[in-house]
Design an enzyme around this catalytic site. Structure first.
Site, PDB file in Angstrom:
ATOM      1  N   SER A  91      -0.355  -4.711   7.055  1.00 45.57           N
ATOM      2  CA  SER A  91      -0.815  -3.979   5.877  1.00 45.57           C
ATOM      3  C   SER A  91      -0.760  -4.821   4.620  1.00 45.57           C
ATOM      4  O   SER A  91      -1.360  -4.450   3.602  1.00 45.57           O
ATOM      5  CB  SER A  91       0.042  -2.724   5.675  1.00 45.57           C
ATOM      6  OG  SER A  91       1.405  -3.080   5.481  1.00 45.57           O
ATOM      7  N   HIS A 133      -5.836  -3.004  10.612  1.00 45.84           N
ATOM      8  CA  HIS A 133      -4.879  -2.275   9.780  1.00 45.84           C
ATOM      9  C   HIS A 133      -5.046  -0.768   9.958  1.00 45.84           C
ATOM     10  O   HIS A 133      -5.948  -0.154   9.390  1.00 45.84           O
ATOM     11  CB  HIS A 133      -5.061  -2.663   8.306  1.00 45.84           C
ATOM     12  CG  HIS A 133      -4.132  -1.930   7.379  1.00 45.84           C
ATOM     13  ND1 HIS A 133      -4.432  -1.702   6.054  1.00 45.84           N
ATOM     14  CD2 HIS A 133      -2.913  -1.374   7.594  1.00 45.84           C
ATOM     15  CE1 HIS A 133      -3.446  -1.030   5.495  1.00 45.84           C
ATOM     16  NE2 HIS A 133      -2.514  -0.828   6.410  1.00 45.84           N
ATOM     17  N   GLU A 178      -8.896  -0.547   8.840  1.00 50.13           N
ATOM     18  CA  GLU A 178      -9.520  -1.725   8.234  1.00 50.13           C
ATOM     19  C   GLU A 178      -9.567  -2.845   9.277  1.00 50.13           C
ATOM     20  O   GLU A 178      -8.530  -3.249   9.816  1.00 50.13           O
ATOM     21  CB  GLU A 178      -8.734  -2.178   7.005  1.00 50.13           C
ATOM     22  CG  GLU A 178      -8.886  -1.219   5.834  1.00 50.13           C
ATOM     23  CD  GLU A 178      -8.060  -1.650   4.627  1.00 50.13           C
ATOM     24  OE1 GLU A 178      -8.599  -1.668   3.510  1.00 50.13           O
ATOM     25  OE2 GLU A 178      -6.861  -1.964   4.806  1.00 50.13           O
ATOM     26  N   ASN A 205      -5.098  -0.718   0.194  1.00 55.72           N
ATOM     27  CA  ASN A 205      -3.833  -0.938  -0.517  1.00 55.72           C
ATOM     28  C   ASN A 205      -4.039  -1.619  -1.856  1.00 55.72           C
ATOM     29  O   ASN A 205      -3.271  -1.394  -2.797  1.00 55.72           O
ATOM     30  CB  ASN A 205      -2.873  -1.748   0.354  1.00 55.72           C
ATOM     31  CG  ASN A 205      -2.179  -0.893   1.396  1.00 55.72           C
ATOM     32  OD1 ASN A 205      -2.184   0.329   1.311  1.00 55.72           O
ATOM     33  ND2 ASN A 205      -1.594  -1.527   2.397  1.00 55.72           N
TER      34      ASN A 205
END
Length: 689
Positions: A429, A450, A462, A500
């Site tokens: 991540s 991810h 992802e 993120n």
């Protein structure tokens, strides 16, 4: 009655009776007992939807039945995947110009004629009967389901309510409060619940469908009579009291200002619940109005964003066997989802205890997803604990789900021997995929994958390529994501990737605001009223404060642009082991479940909401400018399906476009002057379309 066999559902043949003649989107024909079978088989599509053309053709079949009355009429699907997925949403925009009411009236008329046929009408449902498909089933006298069938009205998720008589027929069929709950929430009633509610009159195995149809045709399957509660709601006072309670509960989860459809539905039921003809007329007018509402337009946009992400994983993945390294929360859920969706999975860990927990978790996920006993058994049979790592040598895909530590991951990679052509993916991540790729031998077949926590509930994944990742590796990983029911977002390596990178400023600004003395409940309430599903402080707790701190430190050290200073209170919480939901205590006490703050904003800072939301939008513009995300639509889809970004706003980039680029840039400059350079607008705003 021995029916003609057309398709296969798993290993079970679909009984289609006399429906041997294809006419447009329907297969039709009478069997030896004089029963007319109509099997919906939408042309050029693997899924049935209820379009204007489908309804028009159905009208022709109903007219023929009226002219030459069969012993009974059976409606079912010829598609192995299920009954019908609802209306053709692609056609809705064309109806928003005022033609909706006329089309709905035509649809109502056809379903009314089915209901009025002077012979038994029977709907046989396998798989899902959703939206307009459910409404078609409700127009029949009897509903027969096979195990695994499900029924629901997801229209509320599109900013609408049922529009082909569902608001009339379902409350007349079952307990009206249960009917309203299904329509207000968009939830699905699976086979057992559908039977207990009274939606389904009989549940039979596919091989017994023909016999069940004949029994229904002979009047041997009788629907239950309406209960006392249904009769009570025929009185205005009882309905008004229930409607007030529904409004109060609905407002908490779907505020009228953001989501008008459920509130419109409650109004319909309260005013017309004792008048089917009036309810039907009002339903049509209300549905047509909602089609033109911005909320519905944006929620329909979200539907197509989902389709776009799913389309990025078209094709075969060539992955039959998956080996997952690490049986922690993430690895266990990844393994479970892959096994549930038909992959053969081996799950390795350096300790055996997590493997046992992983199997228990997989069983719980199967239950949560309403898998049958046989489906659960098969899924668990495909998931094999593998403490010695024997599965590595034969796996087509190896997913490393080790802790977020470069040295730990390097040790894992150094110990691997994969078969030729196998893909290695890291569920990272926050670590650079380029940096990780430098640690592996076959860089072309390495990428980030991810997943988001919890994997079983968050749809987005992802797919992160390094500078050395081959196109075919990315394609196969995206296809793998789709094969296990996920939505792949193909993105480039960048600090925080897409989600993120955009989400961290939102979380970190909340920490700064708390340090400034703004109560966490006020911060979270501001975000909730903007439309976020969870406030940033609650979300930080749910993600895990240790993970949030790690990601924040990674971004702080990797980005050119400054982010908010990492809060001392965050560091203190992590140091004390108060990590949020997983430890029971973070910024909130989780001992009694998820917190639901609802604080007054009367004394909140005037710029509170913008301080939370605009840095998120600015980060989205940054990753678009740098080519990390492929498009604004992909960006919107990623943020909605990973973070729940206010769906009724259509995604962060769509919200920015709606609010106005110039206004947002001006506001960011004001915030920059007041609070520092972390609010400086990205240069990408100047070229944003």
């Amino acid at each position: 009655m021995t029916g003609h066999v057309l398709e296969f559902l798993g290993e079970t043949k679909l009984e289609l009776g006399g429906a041997t003649r294809r006419e447009g989107n329907w297969r039709a024909g009478r069997d030896g007992d004089g029963v007319l079978w109509l099997a919906l088989d939408k042309a050029d599509s693997g899924t049935n939807t209820i379009s204007e053309e489908v309804i028009r053709e159905l009208e022709g079949h109903v007219a023929a039945a009226e002219a030459d009355l069969p012993k009974a009429l059976v409606i079912r699907s010829a598609k192995p995947g299920g009954f019908a997925a609802g209306a053709d949403i692609a056609s809705f925009d064309a109806l928003s110009d005022g033609g909706a009411e006329e089309m709905l009236k035509q649809g109502h008329a056809v379903l009314d004629r089915i209901e009025a046929l002077n012979c038994p009408t029977i709907c046989v449902v396998h798989g899902a009967a959703l939206g307009a498909g459910f409404e078609l089933a409700l127009a029949c006298d009897t509903r027969i389901a096979t195990p695994g069938a499900s029924f629901g009205f997801p229209e509320v998720l599109l900013g609408l309510h049922p529009g082909l008589g569902g608001t009339v027929r379902l409350p007349a069929l079952i307990d009206p409060t249960e009917a309203m709950t299904l329509m207000l929430t968009g939830k699905t009633a699976h086979t057992k619940k559908a039977k207990s509610l009274g939606i389904v009159d009989a549940v039979v195995e596919e091989r017994h469908v023909a016999a069940a149809v004949l029994a229904a045709a002979q009047g041997q399957i009788t629907p239950p009579a309406p209960g006392l509660k249904a009769r009570a709601f025929g009185f205005d006072q009882a309905r008004s009291l229930a409607a007030r309670q529904m409004r109060s509960q609905t407002e908490k989860k779907a505020p009228k200002a953001h989501y008008p459809a459920p509130h419109a539905l409650i109004d319909l039921w309260e005013e017309h619940g004792d008048d089917p003809a009036g309810m039907q007329k009002a339903e049509i007018a209300s549905f047509a109005r909602l089609l033109d509402n911005e909320t519905s337009k944006n929620l329909r946009r979200v539907f197509f964003l989902r389709q776009g992400l799913k389309g990025a994983g078209d094709g075969e993945d060539g992955i039959a066997h998956v080996h997952v390294i690490g049986a922690g929360a993430m690895g266990a859920e990844i393994a479970a989802m892959a096994a549930i969706k038909g992959k053969r999975v081996t799950l390795g860990d350096v300790e055996t205890a997590p493997l046992g927990k992983a199997l228990k978790l997989a069983a719980k996920i199967c239950d949560d997803k309403h898998l049958s006993r046989i489906e659960t058994r098969d899924a668990l049979d495909r998931l094999m604990p593998d403490p010695k790592g024997y599965g590595l040598a034969s796996a087509d895909l190896v997913i490393e789900a080790a802790p977020e530590d470069l040295d730990v991951k390097k040790k894992v990679y150094d110990s691997l021997t994969l078969k030729p052509g196998a893909i290695l993916a890291s569920n990272t991540s926050s670590l650079s995929v380029d940096t990780l790729a430098a640690q592996v031998a076959d860089k072309a077949r390495f990428a980030g994958l991810h997943f988001f926590n919890p994997v079983s509930k968050v749809d987005l994944v992802e797919v992160v390529r390094s500078s050395a990742t081959e196109d075919d590796t990315v394609r196969r990983l995206a296809a793998f994501c789709v094969s296990i029911g996920k939505l792949p977002a193909r993105v480039a390596d960048y600090p925080g990737f897409v989600v993120n990178r955009a989400l961290t400023p939102y979380l970190m600004e909340a920490m700064v605001l708390m340090d400034e003395g703004v109560p966490k409940e006020v911060i979270d309430s501001a975000a909730l009223r903007f439309g976020m599903p969870m406030g940033p402080v609650t979300l930080a707790d749910q993600v895990g404060l240790d993970i949030g701190l790690h990601v924040a430190e990674s971004l702080r050290d990797s980005l050119d642009k400054p982010i908010a200073e990492i809060s001392d209170s965050l560091r203190a919480k992590v140091a004390a082991g108060e990590l949020g939901k997983k430890t029971g205590q973070g910024f909130y006490d989780w001992s009694e479940g998820t917190p639901h703050p609802d604080a007054s904003l009367d004394d909140a800072p005037d710029d509170l909401t913008d301080r939370l939301i605009l840095p998120m939008l600015d980060a989205c513009v940054e990753v678009l400018r740098k080519g990390v995300a492929e498009s604004a639509d992909q960006m919107d889809g990623a943020m909605i399906f990973a973070t729940g970004f206010a769906p009724f706003r259509g995604g962060p980039m769509h919200y920015a476009k709606t609010r106005g680029r110039d206004e947002i840039v001006a506001r960011l400059k004001e915030l920059e002057e007041a609070h520092g350079p972390r609010f400086a607008p990205d240069e990408g705003w100047s070229t944003l379309g």
